[in-house]
Design a protein around this motif. Sequence first.
Motif, short mmCIF file in Angstrom:
data_model
loop_
_atom_site.label_atom_id
_atom_site.label_comp_id
_atom_site.label_asym_id
_atom_site.label_seq_id
_atom_site.Cartn_x
_atom_site.Cartn_y
_atom_site.Cartn_z
N MET A 186 0.66 -1.16 -0.05
CA MET A 186 0.22 0.00 0.06
C MET A 186 0.78 1.27 -0.16
SD MET A 186 -3.04 0.87 2.59
CE MET A 186 -4.09 2.26 2.58
N ALA A 187 0.64 2.24 -1.03
CA ALA A 187 1.50 3.37 -1.08
C ALA A 187 1.15 4.27 0.15
CB ALA A 187 1.08 3.85 -2.31
N SER A 188 2.05 4.97 0.73
CA SER A 188 1.92 6.06 1.55
C SER A 188 1.37 7.23 0.78
CB SER A 188 3.28 6.39 2.06
OG SER A 188 4.05 7.18 1.39
N HIS A 189 0.90 8.28 1.77
CA HIS A 189 0.12 9.40 1.39
C HIS A 189 1.47 10.40 0.60
CE1 HIS A 189 -2.34 12.93 0.91
NE2 HIS A 189 -1.19 13.78 1.54
N GLU A 240 1.22 11.59 -3.39
CA GLU A 240 1.37 12.72 -3.79
C GLU A 240 2.49 12.78 -4.74
OE1 GLU A 240 2.53 15.13 -0.53
OE2 GLU A 240 0.41 15.78 -0.05
N PHE A 241 3.70 12.17 -4.68
CA PHE A 241 4.68 12.26 -5.80
C PHE A 241 4.20 11.69 -6.95
CE2 PHE A 241 8.40 10.45 -7.79
CZ PHE A 241 9.21 11.75 -7.89
N THR A 242 3.51 10.62 -7.16
CA THR A 242 3.04 9.96 -8.24
C THR A 242 2.07 10.67 -8.95
OG1 THR A 242 3.26 7.41 -7.26
CG2 THR A 242 1.83 7.86 -9.24
N ASP A 243 1.19 11.46 -8.21
CA ASP A 243 0.25 12.44 -9.04
C ASP A 243 1.01 13.72 -9.66
OD1 ASP A 243 -1.84 11.01 -8.06
OD2 ASP A 243 -2.34 12.19 -6.17
N TYR A 244 1.96 13.99 -8.60
CA TYR A 244 2.96 15.08 -9.54
C TYR A 244 3.65 14.60 -10.58
CZ TYR A 244 6.54 18.54 -10.09
OH TYR A 244 7.39 19.62 -10.76
N GLU A 253 15.40 11.97 -21.71
CA GLU A 253 14.33 10.86 -20.82
C GLU A 253 15.44 10.44 -19.67
OE1 GLU A 253 11.51 9.60 -20.56
OE2 GLU A 253 10.88 10.37 -22.50
N ASP A 254 16.73 10.25 -19.65
CA ASP A 254 17.55 10.04 -18.90
C ASP A 254 17.64 11.19 -17.74
OD1 ASP A 254 18.42 7.52 -19.77
OD2 ASP A 254 20.27 8.04 -20.59
N LEU A 255 17.76 12.41 -18.10
CA LEU A 255 17.77 13.47 -17.52
C LEU A 255 16.75 13.76 -16.53
CD1 LEU A 255 19.32 16.39 -19.61
CD2 LEU A 255 20.32 15.17 -18.05
N VAL A 256 15.47 13.36 -17.19
CA VAL A 256 14.25 13.35 -16.44
C VAL A 256 14.22 12.41 -15.40
CG1 VAL A 256 11.71 13.22 -16.54
CG2 VAL A 256 12.79 14.81 -18.19
N GLN A 257 14.59 11.15 -15.58
CA GLN A 257 14.57 10.23 -14.65
C GLN A 257 15.41 10.45 -13.64
OE1 GLN A 257 12.51 7.62 -14.74
NE2 GLN A 257 13.10 7.16 -12.67
N THR A 258 16.66 10.99 -13.71
CA THR A 258 17.69 11.31 -12.63
C THR A 258 17.03 12.51 -12.03
OG1 THR A 258 19.38 10.58 -14.07
CG2 THR A 258 20.11 12.07 -12.47
N ALA A 259 16.60 13.29 -12.67
CA ALA A 259 15.89 14.75 -11.84
C ALA A 259 14.64 14.11 -11.07
CB ALA A 259 15.32 15.65 -12.70
N LEU A 260 13.66 13.24 -11.43
CA LEU A 260 12.73 12.79 -10.78
C LEU A 260 13.37 12.00 -9.41
CD1 LEU A 260 10.08 12.08 -13.34
CD2 LEU A 260 10.10 13.68 -11.72
N TRP A 267 11.25 14.68 -1.64
CA TRP A 267 9.83 15.12 -1.56
C TRP A 267 9.16 15.58 -0.39
CZ3 TRP A 267 7.19 16.45 -5.51
CH2 TRP A 267 5.72 16.44 -5.41
N GLY A 268 9.72 15.09 0.77
CA GLY A 268 9.27 15.61 2.37
C GLY A 268 9.63 16.80 2.33
N ALA A 269 10.45 17.46 1.98
CA ALA A 269 10.90 18.73 2.04
C ALA A 269 10.29 19.70 1.20
CB ALA A 269 12.27 18.98 2.20
#
Length: 171
Positions: free
Chosen positions: A1-4, A8-12, A36-43, A50-52
């Motif tokens: 089960m995914a946490s809140h 949130e991150f998945t929705d973002y 795609e590599d840059l975006v994957q690394t950035a994400l 994400w918590g901050a």
Amino acid sequence: MASHRDQEFTDYVSAHRGRMVRIARLLTSGDAHWAEDLVQTALTRLYLKWGAVSPVTGAAWYADKILVNVFLDEKCRFWRHRETLTDEVSEPRPSAAAGPEDRLTVLAALERLPKRQRAAVVLRYFCDLDVAAAAELMGSSQGTVKSQTARGLDKLRDLIVEPLDSVEHVR
């Protein structure tokens, strides 16, 4: 089960990944795989922080900052300097009407810009950021962004207009 937090991150990511890929494609001069590599690394880096990050107000800005930094860091790596071998030496000539060829011409010209000039031009004119926001994303002063943008635009004009000078005017 995914946490809140994970939800949130998945929705973002679902909402903003496409925009990030478009920016990355411009930064990489149209190299879809590198983008795609840059975006994957950035994400990945964004997820770790994400918590901050405020998902509503600060996530897009923070993600763009990470993306630009990943691009600037990756461009320096030796394995990114590669050559493409072809049998043809010809350069594409721009047509009189705007079309896909013009896009390829712009992407090829962007590729010839130094990385900081390219980042400044993309952030200012594609992302429509003001000088202060671009400076913050690039981690440099506003004066540096202004000078890098001006130099980048001058070089783009030279790279794009020069081939047009060799095309005959049709009336």
